[in-house]
Design a protein around this motif. Structure first.
Motif, PDB file in Angstrom:
ATOM      1  N   THR A 126       0.676  -1.230  -0.103  1.00 42.74           N
ATOM      2  CA  THR A 126      -0.058  -0.080   0.160  1.00 42.74           C
ATOM      3  C   THR A 126       0.856   1.258   0.034  1.00 42.74           C
ATOM      4  N   ASP A 127       2.026   1.169   0.418  1.00 48.18           N
ATOM      5  CA  ASP A 127       3.119   2.260   0.193  1.00 48.18           C
ATOM      6  C   ASP A 127       3.480   2.564  -1.228  1.00 48.18           C
ATOM      7  N   GLY A 128       3.219   1.411  -2.253  1.00 52.46           N
ATOM      8  CA  GLY A 128       3.470   1.905  -3.449  1.00 52.46           C
ATOM      9  C   GLY A 128       2.282   2.040  -4.406  1.00 52.46           C
ATOM     10  N   ARG A 129       2.100   1.428  -5.549  1.00 58.09           N
ATOM     11  CA  ARG A 129       1.023   1.946  -6.217  1.00 58.09           C
ATOM     12  C   ARG A 129      -0.254   0.833  -6.117  1.00 58.09           C
ATOM     13  N   ILE A 130      -0.261   0.178  -5.210  1.00 56.67           N
ATOM     14  CA  ILE A 130      -1.366  -0.784  -4.827  1.00 56.67           C
ATOM     15  C   ILE A 130      -1.895  -1.497  -6.304  1.00 56.67           C
ATOM     16  N   ARG A 131      -0.833  -2.007  -6.855  1.00 53.10           N
ATOM     17  CA  ARG A 131      -1.077  -2.941  -8.138  1.00 53.10           C
ATOM     18  C   ARG A 131      -1.926  -4.252  -7.709  1.00 53.10           C
ATOM     19  N   LYS A 132      -2.643  -4.499  -8.728  1.00 54.23           N
ATOM     20  CA  LYS A 132      -3.070  -6.041  -8.681  1.00 54.23           C
ATOM     21  C   LYS A 132      -3.013  -6.605 -10.007  1.00 54.23           C
ATOM     22  N   VAL A 133      -2.757  -7.823  -9.976  1.00 52.26           N
ATOM     23  CA  VAL A 133      -2.794  -8.691 -11.156  1.00 52.26           C
ATOM     24  C   VAL A 133      -3.539 -10.018 -11.285  1.00 52.26           C
ATOM     25  N   VAL A 134      -4.301 -10.258 -12.183  1.00 53.09           N
ATOM     26  CA  VAL A 134      -5.249 -11.312 -12.104  1.00 53.09           C
ATOM     27  C   VAL A 134      -4.787 -12.250 -13.241  1.00 53.09           C
ATOM     28  N   ARG A 135      -4.559 -13.602 -12.585  1.00 53.18           N
ATOM     29  CA  ARG A 135      -4.149 -15.023 -13.556  1.00 53.18           C
ATOM     30  C   ARG A 135      -5.031 -15.744 -13.346  1.00 53.18           C
ATOM     31  N   ARG A 136      -5.181 -16.768 -14.381  1.00 54.23           N
ATOM     32  CA  ARG A 136      -6.073 -17.854 -14.536  1.00 54.23           C
ATOM     33  C   ARG A 136      -5.226 -19.136 -14.272  1.00 54.23           C
ATOM     34  N   ALA A 137      -6.184 -20.040 -13.715  1.00 53.26           N
ATOM     35  CA  ALA A 137      -5.758 -21.549 -13.413  1.00 53.26           C
ATOM     36  C   ALA A 137      -6.720 -22.412 -13.603  1.00 53.26           C
ATOM     37  N   ARG A 138      -6.414 -23.798 -13.771  1.00 53.73           N
ATOM     38  CA  ARG A 138      -7.521 -24.834 -13.780  1.00 53.73           C
ATOM     39  C   ARG A 138      -6.691 -26.082 -13.394  1.00 53.73           C
ATOM     40  N   GLY A 139      -7.739 -27.057 -13.176  1.00 53.01           N
ATOM     41  CA  GLY A 139      -6.848 -28.520 -12.983  1.00 53.01           C
ATOM     42  C   GLY A 139      -5.948 -28.218 -11.781  1.00 53.01           C
ATOM     43  N   ALA A 140      -4.653 -29.038 -12.144  1.00 53.33           N
ATOM     44  CA  ALA A 140      -3.532 -29.012 -11.175  1.00 53.33           C
ATOM     45  C   ALA A 140      -3.006 -27.624 -11.122  1.00 53.33           C
ATOM     46  N   GLU A 141      -3.232 -26.509 -11.924  1.00 51.85           N
ATOM     47  CA  GLU A 141      -2.524 -25.432 -11.826  1.00 51.85           C
ATOM     48  C   GLU A 141      -3.409 -24.590 -10.582  1.00 51.85           C
ATOM     49  N   TRP A 142      -4.659 -24.758 -10.523  1.00 50.62           N
ATOM     50  CA  TRP A 142      -5.326 -24.182  -9.438  1.00 50.62           C
ATOM     51  C   TRP A 142      -5.085 -25.044  -8.097  1.00 50.62           C
ATOM     52  N   ARG A 143      -5.004 -26.295  -8.016  1.00 48.87           N
ATOM     53  CA  ARG A 143      -4.514 -26.987  -6.949  1.00 48.87           C
ATOM     54  C   ARG A 143      -3.362 -26.534  -6.400  1.00 48.87           C
ATOM     55  N   ARG A 144      -2.323 -26.344  -7.313  1.00 45.92           N
ATOM     56  CA  ARG A 144      -0.859 -25.838  -6.823  1.00 45.92           C
ATOM     57  C   ARG A 144      -0.936 -24.576  -6.134  1.00 45.92           C
ATOM     58  N   ALA A 145      -1.526 -23.744  -6.975  1.00 45.93           N
ATOM     59  CA  ALA A 145      -1.946 -22.351  -6.339  1.00 45.93           C
ATOM     60  C   ALA A 145      -2.691 -22.329  -5.074  1.00 45.93           C
ATOM     61  N   SER A 146      -3.692 -23.167  -4.906  1.00 48.87           N
ATOM     62  CA  SER A 146      -4.508 -23.009  -3.811  1.00 48.87           C
ATOM     63  C   SER A 146      -3.639 -23.567  -2.638  1.00 48.87           C
ATOM     64  N   ALA A 147      -2.393 -24.394  -2.700  1.00 49.72           N
ATOM     65  CA  ALA A 147      -1.652 -24.811  -1.701  1.00 49.72           C
ATOM     66  C   ALA A 147      -0.834 -23.684  -0.942  1.00 49.72           C
ATOM     67  N   LEU A 148      -0.679 -22.579  -1.847  1.00 50.21           N
ATOM     68  CA  LEU A 148      -0.079 -21.164  -1.133  1.00 50.21           C
ATOM     69  C   LEU A 148      -0.807 -20.507  -0.104  1.00 50.21           C
ATOM     70  N   ASP A 149      -0.111 -19.742   0.520  1.00 51.18           N
ATOM     71  CA  ASP A 149      -0.872 -18.795   1.638  1.00 51.18           C
ATOM     72  C   ASP A 149      -1.579 -17.966   0.817  1.00 51.18           C
ATOM     73  N   GLY A 150      -3.048 -17.920   1.267  1.00 50.86           N
ATOM     74  CA  GLY A 150      -4.066 -16.919   0.783  1.00 50.86           C
ATOM     75  C   GLY A 150      -5.431 -17.259   1.245  1.00 50.86           C
ATOM     76  N   ILE A 151      -6.325 -16.512   0.595  1.00 54.38           N
ATOM     77  CA  ILE A 151      -7.639 -16.565   0.925  1.00 54.38           C
ATOM     78  C   ILE A 151      -8.511 -16.783  -0.537  1.00 54.38           C
ATOM     79  N   THR A 152      -9.464 -17.682  -0.313  1.00 53.79           N
ATOM     80  CA  THR A 152     -10.089 -18.202  -1.549  1.00 53.79           C
ATOM     81  C   THR A 152     -11.648 -17.644  -1.408  1.00 53.79           C
TER      82      THR A 152
END
Length: 228
Positions: free
Chosen positions: A62-88
Motif C-alpha cells: 500500500t506504500d507503493g502503487r497498490i497494483r493488482k494482477v489477475v491470472r487464471r488457472a485450472r486443474g493441477a494449476e489451481w490445486r498448486r496455487a491453492s496450496a499457497l498462503d491466501g484466501i479463496t
C-alpha cells in the motif's frame, strides 16, 4: 500509506489474484468480478493482513502503487496455487484466490507460470438490477476491458471504498459477507457518478486502457449518507 512515503520511489509490490477457469464450467463474468472484489475485501479484513504474518507485506504494497494482477488457472494449476498462503472466495460459481503481496518482479513460481491472458468471460444473460441498499461498483460504460483487467479494477474499487469506511462500518460489511454488486453504469448516469465524491478508480494505464482513465465508482449507501 505510511507518512512521507513517495509511492514511486519505494519498492513496488503487487497483489496477486488467481481466478479458476475450468474449460467445462467457466464462471460468468459478473460472478468473477464480484468474487474478485469480495476476495480483496476479505483479504484486507483478515487479521493476518492487519497485524499478523502478512501485515508487513501489505504495508509495503500500500506504500507503493497498490497494483493488482489477475491470472487464471485450472486443474493441477489451481490445486498448486491453492496450496499457497491466501484466501479463496467462492461466489455464484466463481472462485478467486487472493495471495499476500509479492515484489513486482519476484512472484512465486507456482503463480509466475500462470497466464494473464485468456480471462475472457461472458454473462449469458444481462445481470439483474442490484438489490436495493447494497454497495455497487459501477463500471465506466465507455471502456472495454478483459475480464482479468476488470477483476483487478473491481478489487481496487472495493479497496478504495474500504479505506473510506470507519471501523464500525467495516465490521458491518464484513458481517454481511461483503455483499456487493458489480454493474456497468448507465451511460447517462456515469458523469454524475464521477463527480459524486464517491471513491473513484483512475487507472495507471499499465495495460489495456489509457493512463488516468476513470474505470469504477464505488457507490456505498454508508458513504452517501455521509456526503461521500
Amino acid at each position: 500509506m505510511s507518512p512521507a512515503v513517495d509511492r514511486d520511489t519505494v519498492p513496488q509490490f503487487v497483489l496477486p489474484l488467481v481466478v479458476r477457469i475450468e474449460r467445462e464450467a467457466p464462471p460468468t463474468r459478473t460472478a468473477a468480478l464480484e468474487a474478485a472484489a469480495r476476495g480483496v475485501l476479505a483479504f484486507l479484513a483478515d487479521e493476518r493482513s492487519t497485524e499478523g504474518e502478512w501485515a508487513e507485506r501489505v504495508t509495503a504494497w500500500t506504500d507503493g502503487r497498490i497494483r493488482k494482477v489477475v491470472r487464471r488457472a485450472r486443474g493441477a494449476e489451481w490445486r498448486r496455487a491453492s496450496a499457497l498462503d491466501g484466501i479463496t472466495l467462492e461466489h455464484e460459481g466463481a472462485e478467486v484466490r487472493v495471495f499476500p503481496p509479492v515484489p513486482l518482479d519476484a512472484w512465486p513460481k507456482e503463480l509466475a507460470r500462470l497466464q494473464v491472458s485468456g480471462t475472457e468471460l461472458d454473462d449469458p444473460e444481462p445481470p439483474l438490477a442490484p438489490a436495493r441498499g447494497i454497495p455497487v461498483l459501477w463500471f465506466n460504460p465507455g471502456l472495454e476491458m478483459s475480464a482479468g483487467k476488470a477483476m483487478a479494477q473491481a478489487g481496487h474499487g472495493a479497496q478504495l471504498a474500504w479505506m473510506r469506511l470507519d471501523a464500525e462500518a467495516r465490521k458491518r460489511w464484513a458481517a454481511d459477507g461483503f455483499r456487493l454488486a458489480v454493474r456497468s453504469a448507465p451511460v447517462t448516469a456515469w458523469p454524475a457518478l464521477t463527480d459524486s465524491g464517491l471513491p473513484l478508480v483512475r487507472d495507471a494505464g499499465f495495460t489495456e486502457i489509457a493512463p488516468g482513465s476513470c474505470t469504477v465508482v464505488a457507490d456505498l449507501p454508508e458513504l452517501r449518507l455521509r456526503g461521500a
